[in-house]
Design a protein around this motif. Structure first.
Motif, PDB file in Angstrom:
ATOM      1  N   LEU A  19      -0.602 -15.515 -13.033  1.00  0.00           N
ATOM      2  CA  LEU A  19      -0.543 -16.274 -14.249  1.00  0.00           C
ATOM      3  C   LEU A  19       0.240 -15.875 -15.388  1.00  0.00           C
ATOM      4  CD1 LEU A  19      -4.471 -16.578 -14.651  1.00  0.00           C
ATOM      5  CD2 LEU A  19      -3.093 -18.351 -13.861  1.00  0.00           C
ATOM      6  N   ARG A  20       0.652 -14.508 -15.572  1.00  0.00           N
ATOM      7  CA  ARG A  20       1.558 -14.323 -16.647  1.00  0.00           C
ATOM      8  C   ARG A  20       2.996 -14.489 -15.955  1.00  0.00           C
ATOM      9  NH1 ARG A  20      -0.666 -11.288 -20.300  1.00  0.00           N
ATOM     10  NH2 ARG A  20       1.487 -10.670 -21.223  1.00  0.00           N
ATOM     11  N   THR A  21       3.317 -14.745 -14.797  1.00  0.00           N
ATOM     12  CA  THR A  21       4.554 -14.617 -14.196  1.00  0.00           C
ATOM     13  C   THR A  21       4.839 -16.452 -14.591  1.00  0.00           C
ATOM     14  OG1 THR A  21       4.772 -13.316 -12.638  1.00  0.00           O
ATOM     15  CG2 THR A  21       6.200 -15.166 -12.048  1.00  0.00           C
ATOM     16  N   LEU A  22       3.687 -17.240 -14.329  1.00  0.00           N
ATOM     17  CA  LEU A  22       3.756 -18.749 -14.616  1.00  0.00           C
ATOM     18  C   LEU A  22       3.983 -19.368 -15.957  1.00  0.00           C
ATOM     19  CD1 LEU A  22       1.191 -19.934 -11.809  1.00  0.00           C
ATOM     20  CD2 LEU A  22       3.921 -20.393 -11.946  1.00  0.00           C
ATOM     21  N   TYR A  23       2.938 -18.544 -16.721  1.00  0.00           N
ATOM     22  CA  TYR A  23       3.296 -18.728 -18.231  1.00  0.00           C
ATOM     23  C   TYR A  23       4.574 -18.276 -18.842  1.00  0.00           C
ATOM     24  CZ  TYR A  23      -1.684 -20.506 -18.144  1.00  0.00           C
ATOM     25  OH  TYR A  23      -2.602 -21.172 -17.843  1.00  0.00           O
ATOM     26  N   GLY A  24       5.025 -17.215 -18.238  1.00  0.00           N
ATOM     27  CA  GLY A  24       6.227 -16.610 -18.725  1.00  0.00           C
ATOM     28  C   GLY A  24       7.654 -17.352 -18.308  1.00  0.00           C
ATOM     29  N   ASN A  25       7.483 -18.388 -17.483  1.00  0.00           N
ATOM     30  CA  ASN A  25       8.312 -19.224 -17.286  1.00  0.00           C
ATOM     31  C   ASN A  25       8.192 -20.733 -17.347  1.00  0.00           C
ATOM     32  OD1 ASN A  25      10.432 -17.632 -15.147  1.00  0.00           O
ATOM     33  ND2 ASN A  25       8.500 -16.688 -14.778  1.00  0.00           N
ATOM     34  N   GLY A  26       7.220 -20.898 -18.635  1.00  0.00           N
ATOM     35  CA  GLY A  26       7.290 -22.170 -18.951  1.00  0.00           C
ATOM     36  C   GLY A  26       6.077 -23.111 -18.673  1.00  0.00           C
ATOM     37  N   ALA A  27       5.151 -22.480 -17.903  1.00  0.00           N
ATOM     38  CA  ALA A  27       3.987 -23.148 -17.715  1.00  0.00           C
ATOM     39  C   ALA A  27       2.974 -23.214 -18.913  1.00  0.00           C
ATOM     40  CB  ALA A  27       3.051 -22.402 -16.596  1.00  0.00           C
ATOM     41  N   ARG A  28       2.528 -24.390 -19.158  1.00  0.00           N
ATOM     42  CA  ARG A  28       1.325 -24.507 -20.050  1.00  0.00           C
ATOM     43  C   ARG A  28      -0.175 -24.660 -19.613  1.00  0.00           C
ATOM     44  NH1 ARG A  28       4.837 -28.548 -21.094  1.00  0.00           N
ATOM     45  NH2 ARG A  28       3.571 -30.090 -20.475  1.00  0.00           N
ATOM     46  N   SER A  60       0.750  -1.139   0.043  1.00  0.00           N
ATOM     47  CA  SER A  60       0.080   0.113  -0.020  1.00  0.00           C
ATOM     48  C   SER A  60       1.007   1.192  -0.072  1.00  0.00           C
ATOM     49  CB  SER A  60      -0.806   0.098   1.144  1.00  0.00           C
ATOM     50  OG  SER A  60      -0.154  -0.028   2.586  1.00  0.00           O
ATOM     51  N   HIS A  61       0.238   2.620  -0.083  1.00  0.00           N
ATOM     52  CA  HIS A  61       1.102   3.628  -0.275  1.00  0.00           C
ATOM     53  C   HIS A  61       1.871   3.779   0.956  1.00  0.00           C
ATOM     54  CE1 HIS A  61      -0.677   4.538  -4.081  1.00  0.00           C
ATOM     55  NE2 HIS A  61      -1.855   4.713  -3.488  1.00  0.00           N
ATOM     56  N   ASP A  62       1.284   3.568   2.208  1.00  0.00           N
ATOM     57  CA  ASP A  62       2.000   3.646   3.712  1.00  0.00           C
ATOM     58  C   ASP A  62       2.977   2.625   3.774  1.00  0.00           C
ATOM     59  OD1 ASP A  62       0.100   1.895   4.169  1.00  0.00           O
ATOM     60  OD2 ASP A  62      -0.755   2.987   5.744  1.00  0.00           O
ATOM     61  N   GLY A  63       3.244   1.708   3.053  1.00  0.00           N
ATOM     62  CA  GLY A  63       4.231   0.672   3.252  1.00  0.00           C
ATOM     63  C   GLY A  63       3.724  -0.822   3.583  1.00  0.00           C
ATOM     64  N   PRO A  64       2.572  -1.052   4.410  1.00  0.00           N
ATOM     65  CA  PRO A  64       2.437  -2.335   4.523  1.00  0.00           C
ATOM     66  C   PRO A  64       1.804  -3.051   3.352  1.00  0.00           C
ATOM     67  CG  PRO A  64       1.373  -0.905   6.345  1.00  0.00           C
ATOM     68  CD  PRO A  64       2.014   0.037   4.947  1.00  0.00           C
ATOM     69  N   PRO A  65       1.685  -4.504   3.544  1.00  0.00           N
ATOM     70  CA  PRO A  65       1.416  -5.337   2.306  1.00  0.00           C
ATOM     71  C   PRO A  65      -0.075  -5.033   2.192  1.00  0.00           C
ATOM     72  CG  PRO A  65       3.002  -6.700   3.752  1.00  0.00           C
ATOM     73  CD  PRO A  65       2.738  -5.254   4.627  1.00  0.00           C
ATOM     74  N   ALA A  66      -0.426  -4.787   0.893  1.00  0.00           N
ATOM     75  CA  ALA A  66      -2.030  -4.706   0.605  1.00  0.00           C
ATOM     76  C   ALA A  66      -2.456  -6.202   0.063  1.00  0.00           C
ATOM     77  CB  ALA A  66      -2.171  -3.724  -0.371  1.00  0.00           C
ATOM     78  N   ALA A  67      -1.558  -6.955  -0.686  1.00  0.00           N
ATOM     79  CA  ALA A  67      -2.129  -8.011  -1.291  1.00  0.00           C
ATOM     80  C   ALA A  67      -0.858  -8.995  -1.480  1.00  0.00           C
ATOM     81  CB  ALA A  67      -2.772  -7.756  -2.807  1.00  0.00           C
ATOM     82  N   GLU A  68      -0.964 -10.271  -1.447  1.00  0.00           N
ATOM     83  CA  GLU A  68       0.263 -11.127  -1.674  1.00  0.00           C
ATOM     84  C   GLU A  68      -0.186 -12.525  -2.477  1.00  0.00           C
ATOM     85  OE1 GLU A  68       3.243 -13.338   1.516  1.00  0.00           O
ATOM     86  OE2 GLU A  68       2.701 -11.201   1.782  1.00  0.00           O
ATOM     87  N   ALA A  69       0.660 -13.118  -3.159  1.00  0.00           N
ATOM     88  CA  ALA A  69       0.341 -14.383  -3.815  1.00  0.00           C
ATOM     89  C   ALA A  69       1.572 -15.253  -3.633  1.00  0.00           C
ATOM     90  CB  ALA A  69      -0.122 -14.160  -5.245  1.00  0.00           C
ATOM     91  N   THR A  70       1.430 -16.629  -3.775  1.00  0.00           N
ATOM     92  CA  THR A  70       2.454 -17.487  -3.775  1.00  0.00           C
ATOM     93  C   THR A  70       2.218 -18.398  -4.971  1.00  0.00           C
ATOM     94  OG1 THR A  70       3.074 -17.160  -1.445  1.00  0.00           O
ATOM     95  CG2 THR A  70       4.095 -19.227  -2.652  1.00  0.00           C
ATOM     96  N   VAL A  71       3.391 -18.464  -5.784  1.00  0.00           N
ATOM     97  CA  VAL A  71       3.046 -19.635  -6.804  1.00  0.00           C
ATOM     98  C   VAL A  71       4.051 -20.577  -7.010  1.00  0.00           C
ATOM     99  CG1 VAL A  71       1.699 -17.844  -8.121  1.00  0.00           C
ATOM    100  CG2 VAL A  71       4.003 -18.027  -8.775  1.00  0.00           C
ATOM    101  N   ASP A  72       3.964 -21.781  -7.436  1.00  0.00           N
ATOM    102  CA  ASP A  72       5.094 -22.783  -7.605  1.00  0.00           C
ATOM    103  C   ASP A  72       5.350 -22.611  -9.104  1.00  0.00           C
ATOM    104  OD1 ASP A  72       4.413 -23.368  -4.918  1.00  0.00           O
ATOM    105  OD2 ASP A  72       3.561 -25.430  -5.448  1.00  0.00           O
ATOM    106  N   ALA A  73       6.814 -22.973  -9.016  1.00  0.00           N
ATOM    107  CA  ALA A  73       7.462 -23.111 -10.395  1.00  0.00           C
ATOM    108  C   ALA A  73       6.862 -24.401 -11.208  1.00  0.00           C
ATOM    109  CB  ALA A  73       8.820 -23.288 -10.199  1.00  0.00           C
ATOM    110  N   PRO A  74       6.663 -24.224 -12.335  1.00  0.00           N
ATOM    111  CA  PRO A  74       6.273 -25.319 -13.154  1.00  0.00           C
ATOM    112  C   PRO A  74       6.837 -26.682 -13.079  1.00  0.00           C
ATOM    113  CG  PRO A  74       6.194 -23.266 -14.408  1.00  0.00           C
ATOM    114  CD  PRO A  74       7.034 -22.959 -13.163  1.00  0.00           C
TER     115      PRO A  74
END
Length: 296
Positions: A246-255, A202-216
């Protein structure tokens, strides 16, 4: 002319043979696992089977770190071929029996015998759980897919098990709706071979949102977690973060990409309507409903 007298049929057919799984059985066991493989799951490898048999896998959740070394038996057919396999263990802290996984090509008699054999080996009066944790045989599949494996579901219920928890198993394919172009709000933090963590501040520093994705793995990526702080919901941030994941995963080899939506209350909130709406809108489709089981 007299008709031949048929041979008498035995009142009780011989019980199938069950014995401990050996290294020579591994090829047949891998074939049994693959016969039950779901869309969005990789082919089970010898390394994955070894981890499941020896409890060497490092899993984020589940009981694999607190159970006794698992025991695995195979069921033999009339010609001596492996027709089924079952793996179980005991949890020392409370003595509960754990049916970790089993496969029998969804033949009703086979899977029922596997369930009965595991329970008899554990002790009929011991409380038991079944399919209550992801195994190394899959890409984090946390429970039994009941639509694809109805015979196993029925065998467990007939043996006195009831549902304990449930999940929605969903899949997104690159050939389907492409992730929308969006400004990359999240910082993408590499977690080495495990995958990536996406964080929006967020603008004042604390996390506003977070995601964790596994390598393909074999072209299959996974969204493990996505969360938006209450103060930042209802403004499209979750959708934007999911698209970037999704773009991170598809950009790193996920089908294709999978995820699991659990139906368990988190922080006192048990309504998954918003999460399901988010994944549906992003182009995920439901593959199956997953159930874990308990028998008092």
């Amino acid at each position: 002319m007299a008709q031949p007298v048929p041979e008498p049929v035995p009142e009780h057919a011989p019980r199938p043979t069950v014995r401990p799984c050996t290294a020579e059985d591994h090829g047949a066991v891998l074939a049994l696992v693959d016969a039950d493989r779901l869309p969005g799951q990789p082919v089970c490898t010898a390394e994955m089977l070894h981890a499941a048999l020896s409890r060497t896998a490092v899993l984020e959740t589940g009981w694999w770190s607190e159970i006794e070394p698992p025991r695995t038996d195979v069921l033999l057919g009339a010609e001596g071929q492996v027709t089924g396999v079952v793996c179980w263990s005991v949890r020392p802290r409370d003595g509960a029996g754990i049916v970790l996984w089993l496969h029998g090509r969804e033949h009703p008699g086979t899977v029922r015998h596997l369930v009965d054999h595991a329970l008899a080996s554990l002790g009929e009066h011991r409380p038991a759980h079944a399919f209550a944790s992801a195994s190394p045989l899959t890409l984090g599949l946390p429970a039994l897919p009941v639509t694809h494996r109805p015979a196993t579901d029925r065998a467990l219920r007939d043996a006195g098990f009831g549902p304990a928890a449930s999940w929605r198993y969903m899949r997104h394919t690159r050939s389907g709706s492409a992730p929308a172009e969006a400004y990359p709000l999240a910082e993408v933090i590499s977690q080495g071979e495990a995958g990536w963590r996406l964080k929006v501040r967020s603008h004042d520093g604390p996390p506003a949102a977070e995601a964790t994705v596994d390598a393909p793995v074999d072209g299959i990526g996974a969204v493990r977690w996505i969360g938006v702080e209450a103060a930042h919901r209802d403004n499209g941030l979750g959708s934007t973060l999911l698209q970037q994941a999704l773009r991170t995963l598809y950009g790193n080899g996920a089908r294709e990409v999978i995820l699991y939506v659990d139906d368990q209350p988190v922080g006192g909130v048990d309504d998954r309507t918003a999460a399901n709406r988010l994944y549906d809108a992003a182009g995920f489709t439901e593959i199956d409903r997953l159930l874990s089981y308990v028998r008092p």
